[in-house]
Structures are given as structure tokens and as C-alpha cells.
Design a protein around this motif. Sequence first.
Motif, PDB file in Angstrom:
ATOM      1  N   GLN A   1       0.839  -1.201   0.000  1.00  0.00           N
ATOM      2  CA  GLN A   1       0.000   0.000   0.000  1.00  0.00           C
ATOM      3  C   GLN A   1       0.871   1.246   0.000  1.00  0.00           C
ATOM      4  O   GLN A   1       0.579   2.225  -0.688  1.00  0.00           O
ATOM      5  CB  GLN A   1      -0.904  -0.003   1.235  1.00  0.00           C
ATOM      6  CG  GLN A   1      -1.991  -1.063   1.166  1.00  0.00           C
ATOM      7  CD  GLN A   1      -2.713  -1.242   2.488  1.00  0.00           C
ATOM      8  OE1 GLN A   1      -2.368  -0.612   3.483  1.00  0.00           O
ATOM      9  NE2 GLN A   1      -3.704  -2.119   2.503  1.00  0.00           N
ATOM     10  N   TYR A   2       1.950   1.186   0.756  1.00  0.00           N
ATOM     11  CA  TYR A   2       2.835   2.341   0.821  1.00  0.00           C
ATOM     12  C   TYR A   2       3.437   2.637  -0.553  1.00  0.00           C
ATOM     13  O   TYR A   2       3.453   3.775  -1.014  1.00  0.00           O
ATOM     14  CB  TYR A   2       3.948   2.077   1.847  1.00  0.00           C
ATOM     15  CG  TYR A   2       4.989   3.159   1.857  1.00  0.00           C
ATOM     16  CD1 TYR A   2       4.692   4.410   2.405  1.00  0.00           C
ATOM     17  CD2 TYR A   2       6.252   2.956   1.315  1.00  0.00           C
ATOM     18  CE1 TYR A   2       5.641   5.419   2.402  1.00  0.00           C
ATOM     19  CE2 TYR A   2       7.204   3.954   1.313  1.00  0.00           C
ATOM     20  CZ  TYR A   2       6.893   5.191   1.858  1.00  0.00           C
ATOM     21  OH  TYR A   2       7.822   6.191   1.841  1.00  0.00           O
ATOM     22  N   LEU A   3       3.937   1.580  -1.207  1.00  0.00           N
ATOM     23  CA  LEU A   3       4.509   1.764  -2.543  1.00  0.00           C
ATOM     24  C   LEU A   3       3.473   2.351  -3.495  1.00  0.00           C
ATOM     25  O   LEU A   3       3.761   3.278  -4.255  1.00  0.00           O
ATOM     26  CB  LEU A   3       4.957   0.410  -3.106  1.00  0.00           C
ATOM     27  CG  LEU A   3       6.434   0.080  -3.091  1.00  0.00           C
ATOM     28  CD1 LEU A   3       6.688  -1.162  -3.916  1.00  0.00           C
ATOM     29  CD2 LEU A   3       7.243   1.235  -3.641  1.00  0.00           C
TER      30      LEU A   3
ATOM     31  N   GLY B   1       8.365  -2.603 -12.288  1.00  0.00           N
ATOM     32  CA  GLY B   1       8.097  -3.878 -11.633  1.00  0.00           C
ATOM     33  C   GLY B   1       7.929  -3.682 -10.138  1.00  0.00           C
ATOM     34  O   GLY B   1       8.900  -3.431  -9.430  1.00  0.00           O
ATOM     35  N   VAL B   2       6.710  -3.826  -9.668  1.00  0.00           N
ATOM     36  CA  VAL B   2       6.453  -3.548  -8.251  1.00  0.00           C
ATOM     37  C   VAL B   2       7.068  -4.637  -7.369  1.00  0.00           C
ATOM     38  O   VAL B   2       7.735  -4.346  -6.376  1.00  0.00           O
ATOM     39  CB  VAL B   2       4.947  -3.414  -7.973  1.00  0.00           C
ATOM     40  CG1 VAL B   2       4.703  -3.121  -6.501  1.00  0.00           C
ATOM     41  CG2 VAL B   2       4.360  -2.305  -8.828  1.00  0.00           C
ATOM     42  N   ASP B   3       6.884  -5.899  -7.735  1.00  0.00           N
ATOM     43  CA  ASP B   3       7.460  -6.963  -6.897  1.00  0.00           C
ATOM     44  C   ASP B   3       8.982  -6.881  -6.874  1.00  0.00           C
ATOM     45  O   ASP B   3       9.606  -7.038  -5.830  1.00  0.00           O
ATOM     46  CB  ASP B   3       7.023  -8.361  -7.351  1.00  0.00           C
ATOM     47  CG  ASP B   3       6.149  -8.355  -8.569  1.00  0.00           C
ATOM     48  OD1 ASP B   3       6.698  -8.157  -9.659  1.00  0.00           O
ATOM     49  OD2 ASP B   3       4.927  -8.520  -8.416  1.00  0.00           O
ATOM     50  N   ARG B   4       9.556  -6.609  -8.034  1.00  0.00           N
ATOM     51  CA  ARG B   4      11.016  -6.489  -8.077  1.00  0.00           C
ATOM     52  C   ARG B   4      11.518  -5.329  -7.235  1.00  0.00           C
ATOM     53  O   ARG B   4      12.561  -5.403  -6.599  1.00  0.00           O
ATOM     54  CB  ARG B   4      11.475  -6.274  -9.516  1.00  0.00           C
ATOM     55  CG  ARG B   4      11.498  -7.548 -10.281  1.00  0.00           C
ATOM     56  CD  ARG B   4      12.101  -7.364 -11.635  1.00  0.00           C
ATOM     57  NE  ARG B   4      11.908  -8.598 -12.370  1.00  0.00           N
ATOM     58  CZ  ARG B   4      12.313  -8.793 -13.612  1.00  0.00           C
ATOM     59  NH1 ARG B   4      12.919  -7.817 -14.259  1.00  0.00           N
ATOM     60  NH2 ARG B   4      12.118  -9.942 -14.195  1.00  0.00           N
ATOM     61  N   THR B   5      10.767  -4.253  -7.280  1.00  0.00           N
ATOM     62  CA  THR B   5      11.174  -3.095  -6.489  1.00  0.00           C
ATOM     63  C   THR B   5      11.137  -3.429  -5.008  1.00  0.00           C
ATOM     64  O   THR B   5      12.041  -3.071  -4.252  1.00  0.00           O
ATOM     65  CB  THR B   5      10.257  -1.908  -6.810  1.00  0.00           C
ATOM     66  OG1 THR B   5      10.446  -1.555  -8.177  1.00  0.00           O
ATOM     67  CG2 THR B   5      10.581  -0.706  -5.930  1.00  0.00           C
ATOM     68  N   LEU B   6      10.109  -4.152  -4.607  1.00  0.00           N
ATOM     69  CA  LEU B   6      10.003  -4.568  -3.210  1.00  0.00           C
ATOM     70  C   LEU B   6      11.202  -5.447  -2.831  1.00  0.00           C
ATOM     71  O   LEU B   6      11.780  -5.293  -1.748  1.00  0.00           O
ATOM     72  CB  LEU B   6       8.702  -5.347  -3.019  1.00  0.00           C
ATOM     73  CG  LEU B   6       7.595  -4.857  -2.093  1.00  0.00           C
ATOM     74  CD1 LEU B   6       7.698  -3.406  -1.691  1.00  0.00           C
ATOM     75  CD2 LEU B   6       6.237  -5.135  -2.702  1.00  0.00           C
TER      76      LEU B   6
ATOM     77  N   LEU C   1       9.910  -0.398   4.808  1.00  0.00           N
ATOM     78  CA  LEU C   1       8.774   0.405   4.366  1.00  0.00           C
ATOM     79  C   LEU C   1       7.637   0.425   5.362  1.00  0.00           C
ATOM     80  O   LEU C   1       6.867   1.354   5.409  1.00  0.00           O
ATOM     81  CB  LEU C   1       8.231  -0.131   3.037  1.00  0.00           C
ATOM     82  CG  LEU C   1       9.152  -0.072   1.840  1.00  0.00           C
ATOM     83  CD1 LEU C   1       8.403  -0.537   0.622  1.00  0.00           C
ATOM     84  CD2 LEU C   1       9.693   1.322   1.642  1.00  0.00           C
ATOM     85  N   SER C   2       7.531  -0.646   6.159  1.00  0.00           N
ATOM     86  CA  SER C   2       6.363  -0.703   7.029  1.00  0.00           C
ATOM     87  C   SER C   2       6.759  -0.464   8.472  1.00  0.00           C
ATOM     88  O   SER C   2       7.805  -0.892   8.919  1.00  0.00           O
ATOM     89  CB  SER C   2       5.661  -2.049   6.880  1.00  0.00           C
ATOM     90  OG  SER C   2       6.595  -3.089   7.052  1.00  0.00           O
TER      91      SER C   2
END
Length: 421
Positions: A22-24, A305-310, A320-321
Motif C-alpha cells: 500500500q505504501y509503494l 516492476g512492483v514486486d522487483r522493487t520490493l 517500508l512498514s
Amino acid sequence: MMIMQKPKGTYDVLPRESKKWQYLEDVFRSVCSYYNFKEIRTPIFERTEIFHRSSGEESDIVKKETYTFTDRGKRSMTLRPEGTASTVRAFVENKLYVDSLPQKVYYYGPMFRYERPQAGRYRQFTQFGVEAFGAESPLLDAEVISMAYHIYSILGFDQLVVKVNTLGDQDSRDNYRNALVDYLTPQKEYLCNDCKERIDTNPLRVLDCKIDSFDSPPNMSEYRTEKAQKFFDGMLEYLDALGIPYEVDETLVRGLDYYNHTVFELQATIEGFGSQNTLCGGGRYNGLVKEFGGPDIPGIGFAFGVDRTLLALEAAGIKLSKPEYINCYVATFPETRVEGARLVDALRLSGFITEMSHEEKSLKAQLKQADKMNAEIILILGEEEFNNEEIIVKHQGEQINVKLENIIDYLDSLNLGEINE
RNA sequence: GCGAUUGUGGUGAAGUGGUUAACACGUCGGAUUGUGGCUCCGAUAUUCGAGGGUUCGAUUCCCUUCAGUCGCCCCA
């Protein structure tokens, strides 16, 4: 075989990690608002031709990675492997080009590619992407690259490199293509079977082949038109002005057919990070809108790429959390449980994150549960106190009695939640 | 599509051709009547991914399959 398991290459985002997502997503949306990009939401599947036409029949995505199925009306449908084709389709179909240009949009959601899963590569993965239509200006290219770059700055991530290249305009590509075919044809019989076909279908990809190698293939930059070179130089100038560090990489070509002029990637440079280190890739696709039946309007975009960024953020040790917590825990006794439930409800409606035990337990067990939940304050609704219309409030080790009718005001005065924000 | 490697409870893991499958964490309960941490005590795997085979006997050996992980290819 165990039936109750997720399909290969998919993942569950569990409650303990959904905050990060959610933050991303919040960061993406806020950056988009600064750059004045508006969200567009398209279906996650389209008629198969949409992707075949745009990505290219010979691209890896189309040849071996699409999730294609026939629906009950015997139509061939494909789960979207990327976001640009759907966006262009929607842009044309809804005639968004009649509004003033450029039109800048972004999307966020799942994409699907049938591949062998590994670190940073899934069959259902999440992309955030932007597309800007209608301005053939190197400034827009720079703006889009800057946008991708700044998302990482905001996240506090600096272990990455921005790679840029240009494929040139149509004339440049035609020139180069001809030169390449002239160069390859004499040695056709020595090439691998795939490449023999590629000479006719997509000669540029022959250079990408890992089986065949070439001594001195024609150099792309020599076939670039003056106009294309000027466009690229102009874009680099803007990047310099915007303070975006970049590397020009002549070998960067990218896998989709629709790109021309500027192409770029953001790659993670964390040591030991998996081989799937391309976090974000994009480029210009002049001509694609026209090919979809719209006017000849240029476009540029990127996919992130959201997963890759994570994964990259985690590898870089960026958190992040924040720790999970609640504002209030209400402990009750058998005699006061009903009143406790009413109080919990009232507190929640006043905006306090509140919990109580759903089953009768000893006070001690309830207090332990409150600790587990990181409750900022604990309210104990004892029978005696309740008879006096009071409640015990425990906060930071202190304990006082508060009149029930004043409890909301009292809690407001404590400014709960602030230390956690 | 190709290759490598792994598969024991909620998690991390030890282990052996043969009675009760360590240990740690976590979770839950308790340590005298209504007060949290720590500590202590107790409870948490008819079962070793699934199917088949070898064997008197397999979680341990073999085959198949599924899944995870990593790499190639390609990309996000």
C-alpha cells in the motif's frame, strides 16, 4: 497432489506485508499527481490480437509467454502481459486524443506471463506504469525518465543505474535493418534455426542471439538519421539539466517491437541481488497509436516492476512498514462484556483502532493479548468501576480512573497514534 | 523451453532401514480471588510434499509426479 495451493508462479500478499504494498502504491500515486498523470483502468484481458499486433508476433512475449484462452463465444482472449497495448487501445477506442495533448495516464495492477518462476519473476506480477501521448519532444522523454528515477529517490533507494539508448526513428531503423540483412544474408547458412527465420521477421533480434556471434555487425549509430540523433542528444541534455545520472548503453534494445527513439531501463546495482535486476523499463512508441487505428500521435511510457522493487528495497535494507499497533484494547469481565462491546464500537466510530477479546478470558490473558497487539492504551472495564460510571485507563505505565462519559474526550487529549506516524 | 538444487509441525531446523520423530522460535493456557515484561510449568507432527516400488519393515533406498529455490533464455 495438494489441491489447495496457489498456481505456480503466483504469490499471496499476506496481511503482515500488505502495508508495504500500500505504501509503494501511495508513492506511485502521489508522484503521478505531481507530474499530473491521471489513472486509467483497463481490463486485465483483451482480444489476443491487441497484444500480438503491438508487441510483435516474433517477440518472446507473444511466442511463448502469453496466457491465451478461448472464451465461450469462441473468441481468443489473452491475459495482459504488459500495460501499454491495453492503454493505447483504450486511448484510441475512447478517442482521448480529441482532448488537449499531451494526455498523461498511469496504471497499476497485475500482468501475466507464462514463464519459469524465479527470484523477481512471477507468472502473475504487478506493474505500475505510465504512458504519455501526443508530444514528440525530448523533454517529455526526460520527464518520464525523471519520474521513474524520483520514485526511487522518494523511497530512499539509490543503488541503481539509469541506462538509456535510442533506436532512432523509422528511417534510421529501416536503414539499419537493410544494412543488417545485407550483412547477415551471406552467412545465413551458419546461423541457428531461430535466426534463419529472424532475418526475415526481425533481423534486429539476431544480434541478441546467444548462440550466434558476429565479428563486426553494422553499428546502429552509423545508420541513425541526423534528426534522430538530434532528438536523442536533446533528451540527454534535459536529463543533465534535471540532474538525472545516466549511462548510454548502445546494446540496450528491449524486447517489444513497438519501440523507437528513446529506450531506457533502471537496473538495481545491489551486490548479490538476483539476475532479474531490471526494475523499470520503457521507451518511446511513435506510430503505435496509428497502428491501432488512431491518428498519428506519438507516445512514451515505462513499466515499473512492483514486486522487483520490493525485493530490491528489501535487499537494500530499506524498511517500508512500521510496526503494527492498535490504539486501544478494552479488557472486560464477564459482567461487563456487553458494555465493553458497546464501548469498543463507540471508540472505533470515533476513529480509534480498537480491539477486545472475542472470548471470555482472564484479565491477565487479556492484558497479554493487548501487549501482543502493541496497544497504546488499555481500558479495563471493571464491574465496580462500571457501577460508578468509570473506567480504568492504563497509559504508559500510569493508571487512572476516568468517567465513562468523558472517555472519548480524554483519549483525544492523549493524541494517540502520533508517535507511530 | 533447458539446467541445477531442495521438500520433516505455524516457522527455523536435527535425525534414523525397525519400539514414544530432537531442539529452538511462535501460538495457547497456567503459576490462589481483578493488572501486562522477564522467569517457570504445561499443551501444541496417528507423521516426515503426493503416488508407486524394493523390503519382514521405510520419513530414511529407487522411480514418477507436484511444489519451492536458483540459473539460462527473456524481461518487469
